[in-house]
Motif scaffolding. Structure first.
Motif, short mmCIF file in Angstrom:
data_model
loop_
_atom_site.label_atom_id
_atom_site.label_comp_id
_atom_site.label_asym_id
_atom_site.label_seq_id
_atom_site.Cartn_x
_atom_site.Cartn_y
_atom_site.Cartn_z
N ILE A 7 -28.34 -13.95 38.32
CA ILE A 7 -27.22 -14.34 39.18
C ILE A 7 -26.04 -14.79 38.33
CG2 ILE A 7 -26.48 -16.00 40.94
CD1 ILE A 7 -29.38 -15.92 42.00
N LYS A 8 -26.32 -15.56 37.27
CA LYS A 8 -25.26 -16.04 36.38
C LYS A 8 -24.57 -14.87 35.68
CE LYS A 8 -24.31 -19.27 32.61
NZ LYS A 8 -23.22 -18.46 32.13
N VAL A 9 -25.37 -13.87 35.22
CA VAL A 9 -24.79 -12.70 34.56
C VAL A 9 -23.86 -11.96 35.52
CG1 VAL A 9 -25.37 -10.41 33.66
CG2 VAL A 9 -26.58 -12.41 32.82
N ALA A 10 -24.29 -11.79 36.77
CA ALA A 10 -23.46 -11.09 37.76
C ALA A 10 -22.16 -11.85 38.01
CB ALA A 10 -24.23 -10.90 39.06
N LYS A 11 -22.27 -13.18 38.10
CA LYS A 11 -21.09 -14.00 38.35
C LYS A 11 -20.11 -13.92 37.17
CE LYS A 11 -19.94 -18.64 39.94
NZ LYS A 11 -20.46 -19.98 40.27
N ASP A 12 -20.64 -14.00 35.95
CA ASP A 12 -19.78 -13.92 34.76
C ASP A 12 -19.16 -12.52 34.64
OD1 ASP A 12 -20.44 -16.51 34.20
OD2 ASP A 12 -21.93 -16.03 32.66
N TRP A 13 -19.94 -11.49 34.98
CA TRP A 13 -19.41 -10.12 34.91
C TRP A 13 -18.26 -9.94 35.91
CZ3 TRP A 13 -18.62 -5.83 37.91
CH2 TRP A 13 -18.42 -4.61 37.25
N ALA A 14 -18.45 -10.46 37.12
CA ALA A 14 -17.38 -10.36 38.14
C ALA A 14 -16.13 -11.10 37.69
CB ALA A 14 -17.89 -10.90 39.48
N ALA A 15 -16.31 -12.26 37.04
CA ALA A 15 -15.16 -13.02 36.53
C ALA A 15 -14.43 -12.23 35.45
CB ALA A 15 -15.61 -14.38 35.99
N ALA A 16 -15.18 -11.53 34.59
CA ALA A 16 -14.55 -10.71 33.55
C ALA A 16 -13.89 -9.48 34.17
CB ALA A 16 -15.59 -10.29 32.51
N TRP A 17 -14.47 -8.96 35.25
CA TRP A 17 -13.92 -7.76 35.92
C TRP A 17 -12.54 -8.05 36.53
CZ3 TRP A 17 -12.94 -6.30 41.10
CH2 TRP A 17 -12.78 -4.92 41.32
N VAL A 18 -12.38 -9.23 37.14
CA VAL A 18 -11.09 -9.55 37.78
C VAL A 18 -10.06 -10.08 36.78
CG1 VAL A 18 -12.13 -10.00 40.03
CG2 VAL A 18 -11.83 -11.90 38.42
N ASN A 19 -10.48 -10.33 35.54
CA ASN A 19 -9.58 -10.88 34.52
C ASN A 19 -8.82 -9.72 33.84
OD1 ASN A 19 -8.27 -12.47 32.68
ND2 ASN A 19 -10.05 -12.68 31.32
N HIS A 20 -7.64 -9.41 34.36
CA HIS A 20 -6.84 -8.31 33.79
C HIS A 20 -5.35 -8.65 33.87
CE1 HIS A 20 -5.98 -7.02 37.96
NE2 HIS A 20 -7.23 -7.37 38.18
N PRO A 21 -4.90 -9.57 33.02
CA PRO A 21 -3.47 -9.92 33.04
C PRO A 21 -2.61 -8.70 32.68
CG PRO A 21 -4.57 -10.88 31.14
CD PRO A 21 -5.64 -10.28 31.99
N ASN A 22 -1.35 -8.79 33.03
CA ASN A 22 -0.42 -7.68 32.74
C ASN A 22 -0.43 -7.35 31.25
OD1 ASN A 22 0.34 -7.42 35.39
ND2 ASN A 22 2.12 -8.79 35.18
N GLY A 23 -0.47 -6.05 30.95
CA GLY A 23 -0.40 -5.61 29.56
C GLY A 23 -1.75 -5.52 28.87
N ILE A 24 -2.84 -5.91 29.52
CA ILE A 24 -4.16 -5.83 28.89
C ILE A 24 -4.57 -4.36 28.75
CG2 ILE A 24 -5.50 -5.95 31.03
CD1 ILE A 24 -7.52 -7.73 29.49
N THR A 25 -5.16 -4.03 27.60
CA THR A 25 -5.61 -2.66 27.39
C THR A 25 -7.05 -2.51 27.90
OG1 THR A 25 -6.53 -3.12 25.20
CG2 THR A 25 -4.19 -2.47 25.31
N ASN A 26 -7.45 -1.26 28.05
CA ASN A 26 -8.82 -1.00 28.50
C ASN A 26 -9.83 -1.54 27.49
OD1 ASN A 26 -11.31 1.04 28.34
ND2 ASN A 26 -10.65 0.85 30.47
N ALA A 27 -9.53 -1.41 26.19
CA ALA A 27 -10.45 -1.89 25.16
C ALA A 27 -10.61 -3.41 25.22
CB ALA A 27 -9.96 -1.45 23.78
N GLN A 28 -9.51 -4.13 25.43
CA GLN A 28 -9.59 -5.60 25.54
C GLN A 28 -10.36 -6.00 26.79
OE1 GLN A 28 -5.35 -6.17 25.58
NE2 GLN A 28 -5.27 -6.82 23.41
#
Length: 200
Positions: free
Chosen positions: A104-125
């Protein structure tokens, strides 16, 4: 009128044997006829003659070697052997298990990383943020996603488990965009996300 002399018979035989060699058409016709004749005989003769049953010499105790049953073969009181029945039942559904807190923690952390996309972020970052929580096999799929097209910016609630098995877990994570349906699998390196989609 019957042929009464040897010279006359020899002439007839010469004509019969010489007929296929008169022209290429005669030769091809003769070969085709012989092929059909041999094929027909090869199919018809075994059916007409029939194959004799193979018998073995009686072994010790008066029973033939072919009549002795092998392991796993039952012999009926009449002496005939019957093969065991092979049961092929339907595949059972995977057993359920209580959800793993680590998954459950892994899924929650993955979702947090998925929505973290500030302007100018590259796909690699963006992928580097997902890498610790994603299976190696699924990272190439995620590399095709453009972070600028993700319609969510934050996770808005706790994950809800929908199915839980000993080696996999499926849960829904709410965001300020679509809900995420995330599949987490137990791998040799720990629980990792192996698939996701928008929940209905």
């Amino acid at each position: 009128m019957p042929i009464r002399t040897n010279r006359g018979r020899a002439a007839v035989y010469r004509r019969l044997w010489g007929w296929p060699l008169r022209s290429p058409r005669h030769l091809i016709g003769t070969l085709v006829f012989l092929a059909i004749l041999l094929t027909t005989l090869g199919v018809a003769l075994p059916k007409l003659v029939g194959k004799p049953a193979a018998t073995a010499a009686p072994g010790p105790g008066g029973t033939s070697a072919s009549a002795r049953p092998g392991p796993g073969i039952a012999v009926t009181p009449t002496g005939t052997a019957t093969l065991p029945t092979r049961l092929t039942g339907p595949q059972g559904t995977p057993s359920t298990a209580p959800p793993s807190p680590e998954a459950i923690k892994v899924a929650k952390d993955w979702a947090a990383a998925w929505v973290n996309h500030p302007n100018g972020i590259t796909n690699a970052q963006w992928l580097e943020g997902l890498r610790p929580y994603t299976t190696e096999e699924y990272l190439p799929v995620m590399s095709t996603v453009d972070p600028a097209n993700i319609p969510a910016a934050k996770v808005t609630g706790e994950p809800t488990v929908t199915t839980s098995h000993p080696s996999s877990l499926k849960l829904v994570v709410p965001t300020d965009g679509p809900k995420l349906s995330i599949t987490v699998r137990n791998t040799p390196t720990g629980w990792r996300v192996s698939d996701y989609d928008q929940a209905s």
